[in-house]
Design a protein around this motif. Structure first.
Motif, PDB file in Angstrom:
ATOM      1  N   ARG A  86      -2.002  11.515   6.400  1.00 20.59           N
ATOM      2  CA  ARG A  86      -3.002  10.452   6.325  1.00 20.59           C
ATOM      3  C   ARG A  86      -2.385   9.234   5.654  1.00 20.59           C
ATOM      4  NH1 ARG A  86      -8.034  13.471   7.171  1.00 20.59           N
ATOM      5  NH2 ARG A  86      -7.244  15.470   7.825  1.00 20.59           N
ATOM      6  N   ASN A  87      -2.896   8.074   5.980  1.00 23.53           N
ATOM      7  CA  ASN A  87      -2.450   6.840   5.323  1.00 23.53           C
ATOM      8  C   ASN A  87      -3.252   6.630   4.047  1.00 23.53           C
ATOM      9  OD1 ASN A  87      -0.506   6.189   7.242  1.00 23.53           O
ATOM     10  ND2 ASN A  87      -2.000   5.174   8.545  1.00 23.53           N
ATOM     11  N   LYS A  88      -3.224   7.635   3.208  1.00 24.43           N
ATOM     12  CA  LYS A  88      -3.934   7.610   1.930  1.00 24.43           C
ATOM     13  C   LYS A  88      -2.948   8.044   0.856  1.00 24.43           C
ATOM     14  CE  LYS A  88      -8.254   7.056   3.525  1.00 24.43           C
ATOM     15  NZ  LYS A  88      -9.148   6.035   3.114  1.00 24.43           N
TER      16      LYS A  88
END
Length: 162
Positions: A86-88
């Motif tokens: 995830r882009n987290k």
């Protein structure tokens, strides 16, 4: 390190057969703690029991929750599983980095619904996020396959000093 400190949580499972196969996977590798959160199928049912084969005891002792937060509140470590990065700003853990977890404490490993996996909301409660390495062009694993791979890797890790 204790097998009894490890708990497997199935969040919104959709297929009875997968729940039964997950219970069987736990028993294959000396684990016994299973929780179900917001099941999409009645729990327990005949298909779950039939698919669990010799793991009926795990089905009988399974904890059932309606709320995700309630299912994780007693744990020291939460590991969320996913099939994609995830882009987290999550702390990712590789399957060969299990030594970062103190298995003397209570550990929950959370698996998401078969059709979508865990959302960013559920993952946000995790201390670590783990992705099982797979073929980059076909990363989706059946939930019971994910559980059995995780059980196998944990079994090896927890037995390495014996």
């Amino acid at each position: 390190m204790s097998f009894s400190n490890v708990h497997f949580i199935l969040f919104k499972p959709q297929l009875s057969e997968n729940i039964g196969a997950c219970a069987r996977a736990l028993k294959n590798f000396k684990f016994s703690n299973l929780s179900i959160v917001s099941s999409k199928v009645p729990f327990p049912n005949d298909k779950i029991i039939a698919t669990s084969v010799g793991a009926k005891d795990i089905i009988k002792s399974t904890r059932v929750y309606n709320d995700f937060k309630d299912s994780i509140k007693e744990f020291n470590y939460i590991i969320a599983t996913t099939n994609r990065r995830r882009n987290k700003n999550y702390k990712y853990l590789e399957i060969n980095q299990l030594n970062k977890i103190d298995f003397k404490k209570k550990v929950a490993i959370v698996f998401g619904p078969e059709s979508s996996g865990l959302s960013n909301n559920e993952i946000s409660y995790a201390n670590y996020v783990l992705k099982i390495p797979t073929n980059p062009s076909f990363q989706s694993l059946n939930i019971s396959h994910s559980v059995i791979i995780f059980c196998f890797e944990l079994f090896k890790f927890l037995n390495k000093d014996k």
